[in-house]
Scaffold this motif. Structure first.
Motif, PDB file in Angstrom:
ATOM      1  N   GLY A   1       3.584   4.192  -8.496  1.00 48.14           N
ATOM      2  CA  GLY A   1       3.307   3.242  -7.433  1.00 48.14           C
ATOM      3  C   GLY A   1       1.851   2.805  -7.443  1.00 48.14           C
ATOM      4  O   GLY A   1       1.163   2.900  -8.451  1.00 48.14           O
ATOM      5  N   GLY A   2       1.389   2.310  -6.319  1.00 46.54           N
ATOM      6  CA  GLY A   2       0.014   1.838  -6.237  1.00 46.54           C
ATOM      7  C   GLY A   2      -0.125   0.430  -6.796  1.00 46.54           C
ATOM      8  O   GLY A   2       0.848  -0.235  -7.132  1.00 46.54           O
ATOM      9  N   ARG A   3      -1.348  -0.017  -6.884  1.00 48.92           N
ATOM     10  CA  ARG A   3      -1.621  -1.402  -7.243  1.00 48.92           C
ATOM     11  C   ARG A   3      -1.075  -1.762  -8.617  1.00 48.92           C
ATOM     12  O   ARG A   3      -1.284  -1.052  -9.595  1.00 48.92           O
ATOM     13  CB  ARG A   3      -3.138  -1.661  -7.204  1.00 48.92           C
ATOM     14  CG  ARG A   3      -3.513  -3.087  -7.608  1.00 48.92           C
ATOM     15  CD  ARG A   3      -4.977  -3.374  -7.341  1.00 48.92           C
ATOM     16  NE  ARG A   3      -5.389  -4.639  -7.913  1.00 48.92           N
ATOM     17  CZ  ARG A   3      -5.073  -5.844  -7.436  1.00 48.92           C
ATOM     18  NH1 ARG A   3      -4.332  -5.932  -6.362  1.00 48.92           N
ATOM     19  NH2 ARG A   3      -5.512  -6.943  -8.017  1.00 48.92           N
TER      20      ARG A   3
ATOM     21  N   SER B   1       2.219  -6.837  -3.765  1.00 47.00           N
ATOM     22  CA  SER B   1       3.134  -5.763  -3.338  1.00 47.00           C
ATOM     23  C   SER B   1       3.588  -4.989  -4.571  1.00 47.00           C
ATOM     24  O   SER B   1       2.763  -4.588  -5.376  1.00 47.00           O
ATOM     25  CB  SER B   1       4.311  -6.366  -2.553  1.00 47.00           C
ATOM     26  OG  SER B   1       4.989  -7.328  -3.321  1.00 47.00           O
TER      27      SER B   1
ATOM     28  N   SER C   1       0.863  -1.177   0.000  1.00 49.45           N
ATOM     29  CA  SER C   1       0.000   0.000   0.000  1.00 49.45           C
ATOM     30  C   SER C   1       0.898   1.224   0.000  1.00 49.45           C
ATOM     31  O   SER C   1       1.237   1.767   1.061  1.00 49.45           O
ATOM     32  CB  SER C   1      -0.911   0.002   1.233  1.00 49.45           C
ATOM     33  OG  SER C   1      -1.728   1.150   1.255  1.00 49.45           O
TER      34      SER C   1
ATOM     35  N   GLN D   1       4.419  -1.950  -4.894  1.00 47.70           N
ATOM     36  CA  GLN D   1       3.683  -0.690  -4.977  1.00 47.70           C
ATOM     37  C   GLN D   1       4.529   0.547  -4.694  1.00 47.70           C
ATOM     38  O   GLN D   1       4.095   1.651  -5.005  1.00 47.70           O
ATOM     39  CB  GLN D   1       2.483  -0.727  -4.022  1.00 47.70           C
ATOM     40  CG  GLN D   1       1.432  -1.734  -4.421  1.00 47.70           C
ATOM     41  CD  GLN D   1       0.087  -1.481  -3.763  1.00 47.70           C
ATOM     42  OE1 GLN D   1      -0.219  -0.365  -3.331  1.00 47.70           O
ATOM     43  NE2 GLN D   1      -0.730  -2.511  -3.691  1.00 47.70           N
TER      44      GLN D   1
ATOM     45  N   SER E   1       7.767  -1.537 -10.114  1.00 46.95           N
ATOM     46  CA  SER E   1       6.543  -0.822  -9.763  1.00 46.95           C
ATOM     47  C   SER E   1       6.049  -0.028 -10.964  1.00 46.95           C
ATOM     48  O   SER E   1       6.787   0.191 -11.931  1.00 46.95           O
ATOM     49  CB  SER E   1       6.771   0.141  -8.586  1.00 46.95           C
ATOM     50  OG  SER E   1       6.932  -0.545  -7.369  1.00 46.95           O
TER      51      SER E   1
END
Length: 260
Positions: free
Chosen positions: A131-133, A139, A71, A141, A127
């Motif tokens: 970032g993020g999903r 993971s 997250s 992220q 990533s």
């Protein structure tokens, strides 16, 4: 999607010291030690100063990972540059922090210094740009996780291939793992126990210290500080996660999107 220019970071941060719990195989050189021990400039800034820089010029803070691997967000991401020692997998997202890129390059280059005939290693996802999903992962992220393929006796592959006693080049793979553990701020390496056992046996056979190896590999004695741990689904690659000196964990983050 890029991080909004109007990002406001509030409250306090906890900076995780680099290399916590990392068992060292051998004393690093003075240059290696200096590169790890020098505090990141971001961690010396007050929260107010960091927030001011984000508001006025977000590029001035460099690449920054905020949050936990599952997250998180990534600001001012950099991408893994093409290089002679690695191949980037098709459709791989290879954005991360500058420190992550430096760690990957350092560890992989070390293998090629020891074994000039080593084939390029496969690099998978790190990533997304902000970032993020990332759909393929739980993971990946915050720009601190990377999937790395194995070194094989038969040469390079264009995809991740399950490792076995028959196809793995244990000398090169052990050199990579050893370099990650001793030369980078690695947090954890997720790897199937069957492959861990092969590497452990090889390392013992070339004279590595058994007590140290028992701390590196979780399966050996269940050491809580072990770097290499088993998680299902990691028989065809290493999942490597780095500490980043530029990582900041925040109690709260608020965003104000720009008009663009």
């Amino acid at each position: 999607m890029k991080a909004p220019v109007g990002l406001l970071v509030v409250l306090w941060m906890v900076a995780l010291p680099p290399g916590v719990g990392v068992p060292m195989a051998a004393a690093p050189s003075s240059s290696e030690r200096a590169s790890r021990d020098t505090p990141a400039a971001l961690l010396s800034l007050s929260d107010e100063e960091l927030a001011r820089r984000v508001e006025l010029d977000v590029s001035s803070i460099g690449s920054l990972s905020i949050g936990a691997p599952g997250s998180a967000m990534l600001i001012n991401a950099v991408t893994l540059a093409p290089g002679p020692y690695w191949e980037i997998a098709d459709r791989a997202e290879v954005f991360g922090t500058a420190e992550t890129m430096e760690a990957i390059e350092s560890a992989v280059t070390k293998v090629h210094e020891v074994f000039p005939d080593a084939h390029p290693i496969m690099v998978g996802d790190i990533s997304d740009e902000d970032g993020g999903r990332l759909k393929r992962h739980q993971s990946h992220q915050g720009g601190r996780d990377v999937d790395l393929g194995f070194f094989f006796k038969g040469g390079a592959t264009r995809q991740f291939v399950a490792g076995t006693a028959a196809n793995l080049d244990l000398a090169k793979n052990w050199t990579l793992v050893r370099s990650l553990v001793t030369c980078t701020d690695v947090e954890t390496i997720l790897l199937d126990t069957r492959i861990q056992r092969l590497l452990y046996k090889y390392a013992l056979g070339i004279g590595e210290d058994k007590e140290w190896l028992d701390r590196v590999f979780f399966f050996a004695r269940g050491s809580k500080s072990a770097i290499v741990k088993h998680v299902a689904g990691h028989r065809n690659h290493y999942h490597v996660r780095f500490y980043n000196r530029s990582r900041r964990n925040w109690v709260a983050v608020s965003t104000r999107s720009s008009s663009s």
